[in-house]
Write an enzyme that holds these catalytic residues in place. Structure first.
Site, PDB file in Angstrom:
ATOM      1  N   TYR A 158      80.653  13.417  14.001  1.00 60.00           N
ATOM      2  CA  TYR A 158      80.717  14.765  13.435  1.00 60.00           C
ATOM      3  C   TYR A 158      80.573  14.734  11.904  1.00 60.00           C
ATOM      4  CZ  TYR A 158      81.554  19.674  13.041  1.00 60.00           C
ATOM      5  OH  TYR A 158      81.355  21.012  12.784  1.00 60.00           O
ATOM      6  N   LYS A 178      90.343 -10.749  15.702  1.00 64.30           N
ATOM      7  CA  LYS A 178      90.528  -9.598  16.585  1.00 64.30           C
ATOM      8  C   LYS A 178      91.719  -9.897  17.485  1.00 64.30           C
ATOM      9  CE  LYS A 178      88.357  -5.684  17.551  1.00 64.30           C
ATOM     10  NZ  LYS A 178      87.685  -4.754  16.623  1.00 64.30           N
ATOM     11  N   GLY A 214      77.320  11.630  20.598  1.00 60.48           N
ATOM     12  CA  GLY A 214      78.756  11.543  20.334  1.00 60.48           C
ATOM     13  C   GLY A 214      79.118  12.150  18.988  1.00 60.48           C
ATOM     14  N   VAL A 215      79.773  13.321  19.023  1.00 58.46           N
ATOM     15  CA  VAL A 215      80.192  13.934  17.754  1.00 58.46           C
ATOM     16  C   VAL A 215      81.718  13.913  17.662  1.00 58.46           C
ATOM     17  CG1 VAL A 215      78.258  15.288  16.890  1.00 58.46           C
ATOM     18  CG2 VAL A 215      79.506  16.128  18.871  1.00 58.46           C
ATOM     19  N   GLY A 216      82.254  12.688  17.667  1.00 58.42           N
ATOM     20  CA  GLY A 216      83.691  12.474  17.484  1.00 58.42           C
ATOM     21  C   GLY A 216      83.974  12.282  16.007  1.00 58.42           C
ATOM     22  N   VAL A 269      83.360   9.864  13.787  1.00 60.59           N
ATOM     23  CA  VAL A 269      82.254   9.429  12.935  1.00 60.59           C
ATOM     24  C   VAL A 269      81.039  10.343  13.098  1.00 60.59           C
ATOM     25  CG1 VAL A 269      80.681   7.531  12.406  1.00 60.59           C
ATOM     26  CG2 VAL A 269      83.033   7.030  13.036  1.00 60.59           C
TER      27      VAL A 269
END
Ligand code: NAD
Length: 349
Positions: free
Chosen positions: A191, A80, A185-187, A189
Protein backbone atom coordinates in the site's frame (compact mmCIF):
# COMPACT_ATOMS: atom_id res chain seq x y z
CA UNK A 1 17.55 -35.08 10.26
CA UNK A 2 21.06 -34.11 9.24
CA UNK A 3 22.56 -30.65 9.53
CA UNK A 4 26.06 -30.69 8.03
CA UNK A 5 24.93 -32.68 4.98
CA UNK A 6 21.61 -30.87 4.62
CA UNK A 7 21.08 -29.48 1.08
CA UNK A 8 20.52 -25.99 2.53
CA UNK A 9 23.61 -26.12 4.76
CA UNK A 10 26.03 -23.50 3.46
CA UNK A 11 28.92 -23.45 5.92
CA UNK A 12 26.69 -21.94 8.58
CA UNK A 13 28.75 -20.89 11.59
CA UNK A 14 26.32 -22.10 14.20
CA UNK A 15 22.98 -23.87 14.40
CA UNK A 16 21.46 -24.00 17.86
CA UNK A 17 18.39 -25.93 18.99
CA UNK A 18 16.30 -25.21 22.05
CA UNK A 19 13.60 -27.14 23.84
CA UNK A 20 11.97 -25.68 26.93
CA UNK A 21 9.77 -28.33 28.41
CA UNK A 22 7.98 -26.02 30.84
CA UNK A 23 6.46 -23.75 28.18
CA UNK A 24 6.77 -26.06 25.18
CA UNK A 25 9.23 -23.93 23.20
CA UNK A 26 10.86 -25.69 20.29
CA UNK A 27 13.12 -23.32 18.40
CA UNK A 28 16.16 -23.17 16.14
CA UNK A 29 18.58 -20.30 15.64
CA UNK A 30 20.91 -20.38 12.64
CA UNK A 31 23.87 -18.03 12.32
CA UNK A 32 25.03 -18.17 8.73
CA UNK A 33 27.77 -15.56 8.94
CA UNK A 34 29.02 -13.03 11.45
CA UNK A 35 31.84 -11.85 9.23
CA UNK A 36 30.49 -8.30 8.84
CA UNK A 37 28.87 -8.03 12.27
CA UNK A 38 26.37 -9.69 14.57
CA UNK A 39 23.87 -11.88 12.73
CA UNK A 40 20.56 -10.05 12.56
CA UNK A 41 17.41 -11.65 11.23
CA UNK A 42 13.78 -12.10 12.12
CA UNK A 43 12.08 -14.64 14.35
CA UNK A 44 9.49 -16.61 12.41
CA UNK A 45 6.78 -18.57 14.20
CA UNK A 46 5.08 -21.11 11.98
CA UNK A 47 3.30 -24.47 12.42
CA UNK A 48 5.95 -26.44 10.50
CA UNK A 49 4.80 -29.94 9.59
CA UNK A 50 8.03 -31.39 10.99
CA UNK A 51 11.47 -30.48 12.35
CA UNK A 52 13.09 -30.89 8.96
CA UNK A 53 10.88 -28.20 7.39
CA UNK A 54 11.82 -25.83 10.22
CA UNK A 55 15.53 -26.58 9.79
CA UNK A 56 15.34 -26.07 6.02
CA UNK A 57 13.62 -22.71 6.51
CA UNK A 58 16.06 -21.40 9.10
CA UNK A 59 19.13 -22.49 7.11
CA UNK A 60 17.83 -20.93 3.89
CA UNK A 61 16.57 -17.71 5.48
CA UNK A 62 19.71 -17.08 7.54
CA UNK A 63 21.88 -17.37 4.43
CA UNK A 64 19.56 -14.92 2.68
CA UNK A 65 20.08 -12.42 5.50
CA UNK A 66 23.86 -12.57 5.09
CA UNK A 67 23.51 -11.69 1.42
CA UNK A 68 20.86 -9.03 2.00
CA UNK A 69 22.87 -7.17 4.64
CA UNK A 70 26.14 -7.47 2.72
CA UNK A 71 24.56 -6.09 -0.44
CA UNK A 72 23.02 -3.24 1.55
CA UNK A 73 26.48 -2.49 3.04
CA UNK A 74 25.35 -2.91 6.63
CA UNK A 75 27.64 -3.86 9.52
CA UNK A 76 25.60 -7.01 10.08
CA UNK A 77 25.89 -10.71 9.51
CA UNK A 78 23.08 -13.09 8.63
CA UNK A 79 20.96 -15.11 11.01
CA UNK A 80 17.42 -16.23 11.54
CA UNK A 81 15.32 -17.98 14.16
CA UNK A 82 12.23 -20.15 13.93
CA UNK A 83 9.74 -21.32 16.53
CA UNK A 84 7.81 -24.45 15.64
CA UNK A 85 4.22 -23.60 16.54
CA UNK A 86 1.02 -21.90 15.50
CA UNK A 87 1.29 -18.17 16.27
CA UNK A 88 -2.49 -17.81 16.60
CA UNK A 89 -2.87 -20.64 19.08
CA UNK A 90 0.46 -20.97 20.88
CA UNK A 91 2.04 -17.52 21.13
CA UNK A 92 2.47 -16.47 24.77
CA UNK A 93 4.68 -14.31 26.97
CA UNK A 94 6.13 -17.43 28.60
CA UNK A 95 7.16 -18.77 25.19
CA UNK A 96 8.76 -15.44 24.23
CA UNK A 97 10.57 -15.21 27.58
CA UNK A 98 12.07 -18.65 26.96
CA UNK A 99 12.96 -17.53 23.43
CA UNK A 100 14.59 -14.42 24.91
CA UNK A 101 16.74 -16.64 27.15
CA UNK A 102 17.70 -18.72 24.11
CA UNK A 103 18.72 -15.60 22.13
CA UNK A 104 20.62 -14.29 25.14
CA UNK A 105 22.54 -17.55 25.51
CA UNK A 106 24.33 -16.75 22.24
CA UNK A 107 25.81 -13.63 23.84
CA UNK A 108 24.88 -11.16 21.07
CA UNK A 109 26.16 -13.18 18.10
CA UNK A 110 22.51 -13.30 16.98
CA UNK A 111 20.06 -10.38 17.20
CA UNK A 112 16.41 -11.17 16.74
CA UNK A 113 13.65 -9.06 15.13
CA UNK A 114 10.02 -9.46 14.03
CA UNK A 115 9.09 -11.73 11.14
CA UNK A 116 6.02 -13.61 10.07
CA UNK A 117 4.12 -14.77 13.17
CA UNK A 118 5.82 -12.29 15.51
CA UNK A 119 5.63 -8.51 15.97
CA UNK A 120 6.45 -5.66 18.31
CA UNK A 121 4.58 -7.25 21.25
CA UNK A 122 6.64 -10.47 20.99
CA UNK A 123 9.88 -8.48 20.69
CA UNK A 124 8.94 -6.55 23.82
CA UNK A 125 8.45 -9.82 25.71
CA UNK A 126 11.80 -11.08 24.41
CA UNK A 127 13.41 -7.76 25.43
CA UNK A 128 12.60 -8.57 29.06
CA UNK A 129 15.19 -11.36 28.83
CA UNK A 130 17.79 -10.09 26.38
CA UNK A 131 19.06 -6.86 24.88
CA UNK A 132 19.87 -8.60 21.62
CA UNK A 133 16.56 -7.73 20.01
CA UNK A 134 15.43 -5.14 17.45
CA UNK A 135 11.94 -3.96 16.58
CA UNK A 136 10.83 -3.88 20.22
CA UNK A 137 10.42 -0.12 20.36
CA UNK A 138 6.98 1.45 20.24
CA UNK A 139 6.34 3.44 17.08
CA UNK A 140 6.71 6.87 18.63
CA UNK A 141 10.03 6.08 20.33
CA UNK A 142 12.40 6.72 17.46
CA UNK A 143 13.94 9.98 16.35
CA UNK A 144 11.58 12.20 18.31
CA UNK A 145 8.56 10.57 16.75
CA UNK A 146 9.62 11.21 13.14
CA UNK A 147 10.41 7.54 12.61
CA UNK A 148 8.25 4.54 13.31
CA UNK A 149 9.40 1.19 14.73
CA UNK A 150 7.68 -0.51 11.79
CA UNK A 151 10.23 -1.06 8.99
CA UNK A 152 7.56 -1.42 6.24
CA UNK A 153 7.64 2.25 5.09
CA UNK A 154 11.42 1.99 4.60
CA UNK A 155 10.97 -1.26 2.70
CA UNK A 156 8.36 0.38 0.48
CA UNK A 157 10.59 3.40 -0.13
CA UNK A 158 13.46 1.13 -1.18
CA UNK A 159 11.18 -0.78 -3.54
CA UNK A 160 10.00 2.52 -5.03
CA UNK A 161 13.62 3.62 -5.60
CA UNK A 162 14.52 0.23 -7.09
CA UNK A 163 11.43 0.06 -9.29
CA UNK A 164 12.25 3.51 -10.71
CA UNK A 165 15.78 2.34 -11.45
CA UNK A 166 14.50 -0.79 -13.21
CA UNK A 167 12.08 1.25 -15.33
CA UNK A 168 14.91 3.59 -16.30
CA UNK A 169 17.13 0.68 -17.26
CA UNK A 170 14.66 -1.52 -19.11
CA UNK A 171 12.22 1.01 -20.54
CA UNK A 172 14.50 4.04 -20.83
CA UNK A 173 12.05 6.23 -18.96
CA UNK A 174 13.37 8.85 -16.58
CA UNK A 175 10.16 9.27 -14.59
CA UNK A 176 7.15 7.20 -13.69
CA UNK A 177 4.44 9.39 -15.20
CA UNK A 178 1.97 7.12 -16.95
CA UNK A 179 3.98 3.96 -16.18
CA UNK A 180 1.55 1.07 -15.62
CA UNK A 181 2.23 -0.95 -12.45
CA UNK A 182 0.43 -4.07 -11.20
CA UNK A 183 0.83 -4.60 -7.45
CA UNK A 184 0.12 -8.02 -5.96
CA UNK A 185 -0.79 -7.48 -2.30
CA UNK A 186 -1.57 -4.05 -0.85
CA UNK A 187 -0.63 -4.73 2.78
CA UNK A 188 1.95 -2.80 4.79
CA UNK A 189 4.53 -2.54 2.03
CA UNK A 190 2.32 -2.79 -1.06
CA UNK A 191 0.00 0.00 0.00
CA UNK A 192 2.81 2.39 0.88
CA UNK A 193 4.47 1.59 -2.46
CA UNK A 194 1.17 2.27 -4.23
CA UNK A 195 0.94 5.68 -2.55
CA UNK A 196 4.44 6.65 -3.69
CA UNK A 197 3.84 5.40 -7.22
CA UNK A 198 0.60 7.31 -7.42
CA UNK A 199 2.32 10.50 -6.28
CA UNK A 200 4.93 9.93 -8.99
CA UNK A 201 2.18 9.73 -11.63
CA UNK A 202 2.03 5.97 -12.23
CA UNK A 203 -1.19 4.14 -13.15
CA UNK A 204 -2.05 1.33 -10.74
CA UNK A 205 -3.68 -2.10 -10.88
CA UNK A 206 -3.95 -3.88 -7.52
CA UNK A 207 -4.99 -7.28 -6.22
CA UNK A 208 -5.32 -8.67 -2.70
CA UNK A 209 -7.11 -11.60 -1.11
CA UNK A 210 -8.34 -9.08 1.48
CA UNK A 211 -11.01 -7.16 -0.43
CA UNK A 212 -11.09 -4.13 1.88
CA UNK A 213 -7.41 -3.44 1.08
CA UNK A 214 -8.20 -3.37 -2.63
CA UNK A 215 -11.19 -1.09 -2.11
CA UNK A 216 -9.06 1.31 -0.09
CA UNK A 217 -6.54 1.56 -2.93
CA UNK A 218 -9.36 2.10 -5.43
CA UNK A 219 -10.94 4.85 -3.32
CA UNK A 220 -7.80 6.62 -2.17
CA UNK A 221 -5.35 6.07 -5.01
CA UNK A 222 -7.59 5.71 -8.03
CA UNK A 223 -6.21 2.19 -8.55
CA UNK A 224 -7.89 -0.40 -10.78
CA UNK A 225 -9.09 -3.49 -8.89
CA UNK A 226 -7.99 -6.87 -10.25
CA UNK A 227 -8.95 -10.38 -9.13
CA UNK A 228 -5.95 -12.16 -7.53
CA UNK A 229 -5.76 -14.76 -10.32
CA UNK A 230 -5.74 -12.06 -13.04
CA UNK A 231 -2.81 -9.98 -11.78
CA UNK A 232 -0.12 -11.84 -13.76
CA UNK A 233 -1.61 -11.51 -17.24
CA UNK A 234 -2.12 -7.74 -17.32
CA UNK A 235 -0.62 -5.66 -20.09
CA UNK A 236 1.47 -3.45 -17.78
CA UNK A 237 5.04 -2.15 -17.62
CA UNK A 238 5.86 -3.43 -14.13
CA UNK A 239 4.73 -6.35 -11.99
CA UNK A 240 5.36 -5.62 -8.29
CA UNK A 241 4.94 -8.74 -6.10
CA UNK A 242 4.26 -7.56 -2.53
CA UNK A 243 2.43 -10.55 -1.04
CA UNK A 244 4.03 -13.97 -0.74
CA UNK A 245 7.05 -15.88 -2.03
CA UNK A 246 7.50 -18.38 -4.88
CA UNK A 247 5.09 -16.47 -7.14
CA UNK A 248 7.53 -16.49 -10.05
CA UNK A 249 7.02 -20.06 -11.23
CA UNK A 250 6.29 -21.96 -14.45
CA UNK A 251 2.55 -21.19 -14.24
CA UNK A 252 2.81 -17.46 -13.55
CA UNK A 253 5.57 -17.13 -16.15
CA UNK A 254 3.21 -18.31 -18.86
CA UNK A 255 0.81 -15.50 -18.04
CA UNK A 256 3.27 -12.71 -17.18
CA UNK A 257 3.65 -9.94 -19.76
CA UNK A 258 5.36 -7.13 -17.81
CA UNK A 259 8.94 -6.38 -18.98
CA UNK A 260 9.95 -5.39 -15.43
CA UNK A 261 9.48 -7.27 -12.13
CA UNK A 262 10.23 -5.20 -9.05
CA UNK A 263 8.54 -5.87 -5.72
CA UNK A 264 8.99 -6.46 -2.01
CA UNK A 265 8.10 -10.12 -1.52
CA UNK A 266 10.84 -12.39 -0.18
CA UNK A 267 11.97 -15.44 -2.17
CA UNK A 268 9.99 -14.58 -5.29
CA UNK A 269 11.64 -17.20 -7.51
CA UNK A 270 10.06 -20.61 -6.97
CA UNK A 271 13.21 -22.24 -8.37
CA UNK A 272 16.59 -20.81 -9.39
CA UNK A 273 16.10 -21.60 -13.09
CA UNK A 274 13.21 -19.11 -13.30
CA UNK A 275 15.78 -16.29 -13.27
CA UNK A 276 17.24 -17.53 -16.53
CA UNK A 277 13.77 -17.99 -18.06
CA UNK A 278 12.99 -14.35 -17.25
CA UNK A 279 16.28 -13.14 -18.71
CA UNK A 280 15.75 -15.17 -21.89
CA UNK A 281 12.46 -13.43 -22.56
CA UNK A 282 13.87 -9.95 -21.89
CA UNK A 283 12.18 -9.45 -18.54
CA UNK A 284 14.26 -7.42 -16.09
CA UNK A 285 14.01 -8.92 -12.60
CA UNK A 286 15.12 -6.82 -9.62
CA UNK A 287 16.49 -9.46 -7.19
CA UNK A 288 14.18 -9.51 -4.16
CA UNK A 289 16.83 -9.31 -1.48
CA UNK A 290 18.45 -6.32 -3.18
CA UNK A 291 15.29 -4.27 -3.67
CA UNK A 292 13.56 -5.08 -0.36
CA UNK A 293 16.50 -4.24 1.94
CA UNK A 294 14.90 -1.01 3.21
CA UNK A 295 13.47 -2.81 6.25
CA UNK A 296 16.76 -4.31 7.43
CA UNK A 297 18.45 -0.93 6.88
CA UNK A 298 15.79 0.66 9.11
CA UNK A 299 16.20 -2.01 11.80
CA UNK A 300 19.99 -1.65 11.66
CA UNK A 301 19.78 2.10 12.33
CA UNK A 302 17.42 1.40 15.21
CA UNK A 303 20.27 -0.63 16.73
CA UNK A 304 23.22 1.61 15.93
CA UNK A 305 21.38 4.92 16.18
CA UNK A 306 20.62 7.27 13.32
CA UNK A 307 18.12 9.83 12.13
CA UNK A 308 15.27 9.38 9.69
CA UNK A 309 17.34 11.32 7.13
CA UNK A 310 20.25 8.89 7.52
CA UNK A 311 17.95 5.90 7.08
CA UNK A 312 16.41 7.47 3.99
CA UNK A 313 19.74 8.24 2.38
CA UNK A 314 21.01 4.69 3.07
CA UNK A 315 17.81 3.22 1.59
CA UNK A 316 18.37 5.35 -1.52
CA UNK A 317 21.63 3.49 -2.14
CA UNK A 318 19.45 0.58 -3.29
CA UNK A 319 19.17 2.54 -6.57
CA UNK A 320 22.89 2.58 -7.49
CA UNK A 321 23.29 -1.01 -6.26
CA UNK A 322 20.55 -2.19 -8.61
CA UNK A 323 21.97 -0.08 -11.46
CA UNK A 324 25.28 -1.87 -11.06
CA UNK A 325 23.53 -5.26 -10.98
CA UNK A 326 21.53 -4.50 -14.14
CA UNK A 327 24.55 -3.15 -16.03
CA UNK A 328 26.79 -6.07 -15.08
CA UNK A 329 24.08 -8.59 -15.98
CA UNK A 330 23.76 -6.99 -19.44
CA UNK A 331 27.51 -6.81 -19.97
CA UNK A 332 28.11 -10.40 -18.88
CA UNK A 333 24.96 -11.92 -20.40
CA UNK A 334 23.85 -13.48 -17.14
CA UNK A 335 20.94 -13.19 -14.75
CA UNK A 336 20.50 -10.34 -12.29
CA UNK A 337 20.35 -12.85 -9.44
CA UNK A 338 23.74 -14.32 -10.39
CA UNK A 339 25.24 -10.82 -10.38
CA UNK A 340 23.55 -9.88 -7.09
CA UNK A 341 24.91 -13.03 -5.43
CA UNK A 342 28.38 -12.29 -6.73
CA UNK A 343 28.24 -8.64 -5.66
CA UNK A 344 27.13 -9.70 -2.18
CA UNK A 345 30.03 -12.16 -1.97
CA UNK A 346 32.43 -9.40 -3.10
CA UNK A 347 31.11 -7.14 -0.35
CA UNK A 348 31.52 -10.01 2.10
CA UNK A 349 35.15 -10.06 1.08
P1 NAD B 1 1.41 -7.81 4.77
O1 NAD B 1 0.94 -9.07 5.38
O2 NAD B 1 1.14 -6.52 5.45
O3 NAD B 1 0.83 -7.67 3.28
C1 NAD B 1 0.72 -8.74 2.40
C2 NAD B 1 -0.59 -8.57 1.66
O4 NAD B 1 -0.68 -9.56 0.64
C3 NAD B 1 -1.82 -8.73 2.56
O5 NAD B 1 -2.69 -7.62 2.37
C4 NAD B 1 -2.46 -10.04 2.06
O6 NAD B 1 -3.88 -10.03 2.19
C5 NAD B 1 -2.01 -10.04 0.62
N1 NAD B 1 -2.04 -11.35 -0.04
C6 NAD B 1 -1.79 -12.58 0.49
N2 NAD B 1 -1.94 -13.53 -0.45
C7 NAD B 1 -2.25 -12.87 -1.61
C8 NAD B 1 -2.53 -13.30 -2.93
N3 NAD B 1 -2.51 -14.59 -3.28
N4 NAD B 1 -2.82 -12.36 -3.87
C9 NAD B 1 -2.85 -11.05 -3.54
N5 NAD B 1 -2.61 -10.59 -2.30
C10 NAD B 1 -2.32 -11.50 -1.34
O7 NAD B 1 2.98 -8.01 4.54
P2 NAD B 1 4.06 -6.90 4.23
O8 NAD B 1 4.77 -6.54 5.47
O9 NAD B 1 3.44 -5.83 3.39
O10 NAD B 1 5.10 -7.73 3.35
C11 NAD B 1 4.82 -8.06 2.00
C12 NAD B 1 5.94 -8.93 1.43
O11 NAD B 1 7.17 -8.22 1.49
C13 NAD B 1 6.17 -10.24 2.17
O12 NAD B 1 6.58 -11.22 1.24
C14 NAD B 1 7.32 -9.91 3.09
O13 NAD B 1 8.07 -11.07 3.42
C15 NAD B 1 8.12 -8.98 2.22
N6 NAD B 1 8.98 -8.07 2.99
C16 NAD B 1 8.42 -7.23 3.89
C17 NAD B 1 9.23 -6.37 4.62
C18 NAD B 1 8.65 -5.38 5.62
O14 NAD B 1 9.37 -4.47 6.05
N7 NAD B 1 7.38 -5.51 5.98
C19 NAD B 1 10.63 -6.36 4.40
C20 NAD B 1 11.17 -7.22 3.44
C21 NAD B 1 10.32 -8.07 2.74
Amino acid sequence: MSVFTHPEFDDHEQVAFCHDRACGLKAIIAIHSSRLGPALGGLRMYPYANDDDALRDVLRLSRGMTYKSALAELPLGGGKAVIIGDPHAERSDALMHAMGDFVDSLGGRYITAPDSGTGVAEMQAIAQRTRHVAGALPREALDGGTRSGDPSPSTAYGVFIGLREAVRHRLGRGDLTGVRVAIQGVGHVGYSLAQQLREAGAQLWVSDVHDASVQRAVAELDANAVRPQDIYGLDVDVFAPCAMGAILNRDSLEALRAPVIAGAANNQLATADIAEALRARGCLYAPDYAINAGGIIDVCYERIGGSAAQVRSHVERIGPTLREIFQRADAEGCTTTAVADRLARERLG
